[in-house]
Design an enzyme around this catalytic site. Structure first.
Site, PDB file in Angstrom:
ATOM      1  N   ASP A  40      -7.896  -6.993   0.891  1.00 41.81           N
ATOM      2  CA  ASP A  40      -7.047  -7.104   2.074  1.00 41.81           C
ATOM      3  C   ASP A  40      -7.855  -6.541   3.229  1.00 41.81           C
ATOM      4  O   ASP A  40      -8.716  -5.677   3.020  1.00 41.81           O
ATOM      5  CB  ASP A  40      -5.758  -6.286   1.942  1.00 41.81           C
ATOM      6  CG  ASP A  40      -6.007  -4.820   2.252  1.00 41.81           C
ATOM      7  OD1 ASP A  40      -6.588  -4.120   1.396  1.00 41.81           O
ATOM      8  OD2 ASP A  40      -5.670  -4.370   3.367  1.00 41.81           O
ATOM      9  N   CYS A  78      -8.022 -25.623  15.064  1.00 45.07           N
ATOM     10  CA  CYS A  78      -9.078 -26.635  15.039  1.00 45.07           C
ATOM     11  C   CYS A  78      -8.567 -28.032  15.378  1.00 45.07           C
ATOM     12  O   CYS A  78      -9.337 -28.993  15.345  1.00 45.07           O
ATOM     13  CB  CYS A  78      -9.835 -26.569  13.718  1.00 45.07           C
ATOM     14  SG  CYS A  78     -10.916 -25.099  13.668  1.00 45.07           S
ATOM     15  N   CYS A  97      -7.017 -25.801  10.042  1.00 52.16           N
ATOM     16  CA  CYS A  97      -6.090 -24.864  10.682  1.00 52.16           C
ATOM     17  C   CYS A  97      -5.518 -25.434  11.976  1.00 52.16           C
ATOM     18  O   CYS A  97      -5.963 -26.460  12.483  1.00 52.16           O
ATOM     19  CB  CYS A  97      -6.787 -23.529  10.952  1.00 52.16           C
ATOM     20  SG  CYS A  97      -7.693 -23.510  12.503  1.00 52.16           S
ATOM     21  N   HIS A 129      -6.625 -19.562  12.393  1.00 57.40           N
ATOM     22  CA  HIS A 129      -7.974 -20.003  12.032  1.00 57.40           C
ATOM     23  C   HIS A 129      -8.665 -18.979  11.128  1.00 57.40           C
ATOM     24  O   HIS A 129      -9.233 -19.330  10.091  1.00 57.40           O
ATOM     25  CB  HIS A 129      -8.834 -20.247  13.266  1.00 57.40           C
ATOM     26  CG  HIS A 129     -10.254 -20.555  12.903  1.00 57.40           C
ATOM     27  ND1 HIS A 129     -10.658 -21.800  12.480  1.00 57.40           N
ATOM     28  CD2 HIS A 129     -11.351 -19.754  12.821  1.00 57.40           C
ATOM     29  CE1 HIS A 129     -11.944 -21.757  12.167  1.00 57.40           C
ATOM     30  NE2 HIS A 129     -12.396 -20.527  12.371  1.00 57.40           N
ATOM     31  N   CYS A 178     -12.157 -27.922   9.488  1.00 58.06           N
ATOM     32  CA  CYS A 178     -11.189 -26.849   9.220  1.00 58.06           C
ATOM     33  C   CYS A 178      -9.780 -27.383   9.446  1.00 58.06           C
ATOM     34  O   CYS A 178      -9.497 -27.978  10.485  1.00 58.06           O
ATOM     35  CB  CYS A 178     -11.458 -25.652  10.139  1.00 58.06           C
ATOM     36  SG  CYS A 178     -10.205 -24.362   9.981  1.00 58.06           S
ATOM     37  N   ASP A 227       0.859  -1.165   0.000  1.00 57.50           N
ATOM     38  CA  ASP A 227       0.000   0.000   0.000  1.00 57.50           C
ATOM     39  C   ASP A 227       0.911   1.235   0.000  1.00 57.50           C
ATOM     40  O   ASP A 227       2.066   1.179   0.406  1.00 57.50           O
ATOM     41  CB  ASP A 227      -0.910  -0.030   1.229  1.00 57.50           C
ATOM     42  CG  ASP A 227      -2.075   0.932   1.078  1.00 57.50           C
ATOM     43  OD1 ASP A 227      -2.150   1.628   0.041  1.00 57.50           O
ATOM     44  OD2 ASP A 227      -2.903   0.997   1.996  1.00 57.50           O
TER      45      ASP A 227
END
Lengths: 366, 366
Positions: free
Chosen positions: B264, B307, B304, B332, B302, B91
């Site tokens: 984003d 989890c 991740c 997560h 999930c 940015d």
């Protein structure tokens, strides 16, 4: 029997062994990362494993206060709760009664104290310490000991030491599970006669392992080594020996050279969070200006997550207050401790531990 | 040419594309995790990758202030500095001049402001914004835009909008590297005529990509969607479209349905650090008592790191103030966002995006 300590080789007083537990073997001498509150601070459990750690520590006092041992028991025990399938040792809370709890009062029956979290009144007896650890389901359970501040007069030390022995016997009598091993804790301050006496008394009670407690509470390294010099020879040779809460790389190697097998300490994790990295060239303070444009890793050849980056990047993370700085340095420091002890194990196997220790401690003294 | 945007399929206004960059392709619609200070907060770079992210964000304003772009350039550029070999978008700092810097003064030549870190005086012109980003070596470089607070009167919006267009032309003229793509930023507040006019003016300058900026600054979701309704149709169809700083799962799917390709937002990371987990059943607040003994993962299926644990364990980590809580929930939430957009891509390919959006937003509205 699910616990067994096998001594493969000694090199002078240094010992190379394997400690078998229901959750797998631990090659000794070994360093156990501290996971006080069912987490090794700043790391996922996979990252803890990737440092090379085989056994980790939990804490009875902390977990009984929060979340409470019944929750952990109902969720399948501490291993499942934190996702660690290797061996776990839980400290009894004796040290926290001394260091952290408020208004601790010790009677022969029990310790009474107020929680450091919310001031709630708690009681911890030897029987309760064992019951909590049975609920947690750790592999190694520490007896409740009576830790006192040093320096103290010999009467106070003797009194705490006597109580520690009586409480150890009560802990042993209170155990109801066969898949946990209790370790007794040798107290006695810096008094060699008391230490030897305490170790002998506990040895007669025939525990599966023994710890040296009440050190790393303000005494000098030399005073600590002097205690180990007298106490190690009277600890049973066929049982693992655990030096609690110690210490620097120099402390670890000095203790290994005197016959200690197991260690735990917050030093690698706490220092990592505070931007200090252990290396063979001595500690690096990552906030220092000198690292601003340094593209070298902390240590060439180190397999940790931090050493994929430059010192300049690590410094930037700490100055920018990014959590990744503490995360990476914790991983580095735990990896450093594991490699230090892996090197010690190899050196003992090859009968060159004294040379290994010299080489590791020469540049900076850890 | 190292940049290319390929549109594979549209489903009503939703687009399924591939954005090729010098550091690899990005399958769109895509969500870019925010790595403001050369780190995605709470995660190692391997963990960022394991969420499924293909492209990440850095920030010109933050990195110019600390550690300074010359350090990053001298250490091999932002990719090497942070250890990310995939595409990076930086940015321009326009939003931070508006939101974070102190005493910002905007003239036609440049913005002048004081650093939020140490109060040091800084100048940021379009040319300087490009020079910094060339030093960082990001793949996609954002032009410097003039962001203003909403609500504002039309004259103020028009003035900032005009300046944004003139600054975009100066940014384009200032570029000296062929391996970076500049994206222009459409401003215009909530005024549809100004938005359309700004988009058309910028389209004439022929940038490799276009962003919608100045949203997610306090307006309602419906006001934001109304802007997208008018601006997307006049943004070049053969270039990637990036909606800056947005948003909730509901916002993302609504924007995809209107033709946005890139996103984003700090929402998954910031909320993760604050114990809020995104799930298909709606957000979970992990500090809540209701999770105390809940052995279920946040979301079944999930992949991740969080989890692998129970909700009870995650709650404990937050109550015990363990860094692992923010780490796991960040992983997560970023995984949730990546899976949300992977599902969107698949749905667009199969011509069922509207149904996918309905299904995802029905239970709780994100």
């Amino acid at each position: 029997m699910s616990f067994r300590f096998t001594l493969h080789r000694t090199d002078a007083s240094a010992r190379r062994g394997t400690f078998d537990t229901p959750h797998g073997p631990v090659e000794t001498p070994a360093f156990m990362p501290v996971g006080t509150q069912a987490a090794v601070k700043a790391l996922t459990i996979d990252q803890v494993r990737s440092t090379g750690a085989e056994m980790i520590l939990g804490n009875t006092y902390h977990l009984a206060l929060r979340p409470g041992e019944s929750i952990i028991r109902d969720l399948g025990g501490l291993h499942r709760f934190m996702g660690w399938d290797g061996p776990i040792l839980t400290d009894s809370g004796g040290f926290q009664l001394f260091s952290l709890a408020q208004n601790t009062k010790v009677t022969e029956q029990q310790a009474t104290f107020r929680s450091h979290i919310d001031g709630a009144l708690f009681e911890l007896s030897p029987e309760r310490a064992i019951a909590i650890q049975e609920a947690l389901g750790s592999d190694v359970v520490m007896v409740l000991d009576h830790v006192i501040a040093l320096p103290a007069d010999d009467n106070a030390i003797r009194d705490a030491c006597d109580r520690t022995i009586r409480w150890a016997a009560r802990c042993k009598a209170a155990a109801t599970r066969s898949n946990q091993a209790q370790f007794a804790i040798v107290q006695g301050g810096l008094n060699p006669e008391l230490r030897v006496w305490c170790a002998r008394q506990l040895a007669e009670l025939d525990f599966p392992g023994y710890a040296v407690g009440g050190l790393s509470v303000g005494e000098s390294p030399e005073e600590m080594y002097a205690v180990l010099d007298v106490v190690c020879p009277v600890m049973p040779a066929d049982k693992p020996r655990y030096l609690m809460g110690v210490g620097t790389p120099r402390d670890l190697l000095n203790a290994v050279s005197r016959g200690i097998d197991l260690f735990d300490c917050v030093m690698p994790t706490r220092n990592g969070r505070n931007a200090l990295a252990f290396t063979d060239e001595g500690p690096l303070r990552l906030r220092n200006q000198v690292h601003q444009r340094d593209e070298r890793p902390l240590e060439v050849g180190c397999p940790c997550l931090a050493c994929r980056h430059s010192r300049a990047y690590l410094r930037h993370l700490f100055l920018a207050d990014e959590m990744l700085g503490p995360i990476l340095l914790t991983h580095h420091n735990l990896t450093y401790y594991q490699r230090l002890l892996a090197g010690a194990r190899e050196a003992i196997e090859q009968g060159r531990f004294a040379a290994y220790m010299d080489q590791k401690l020469k540049p900076a003294g850890g």
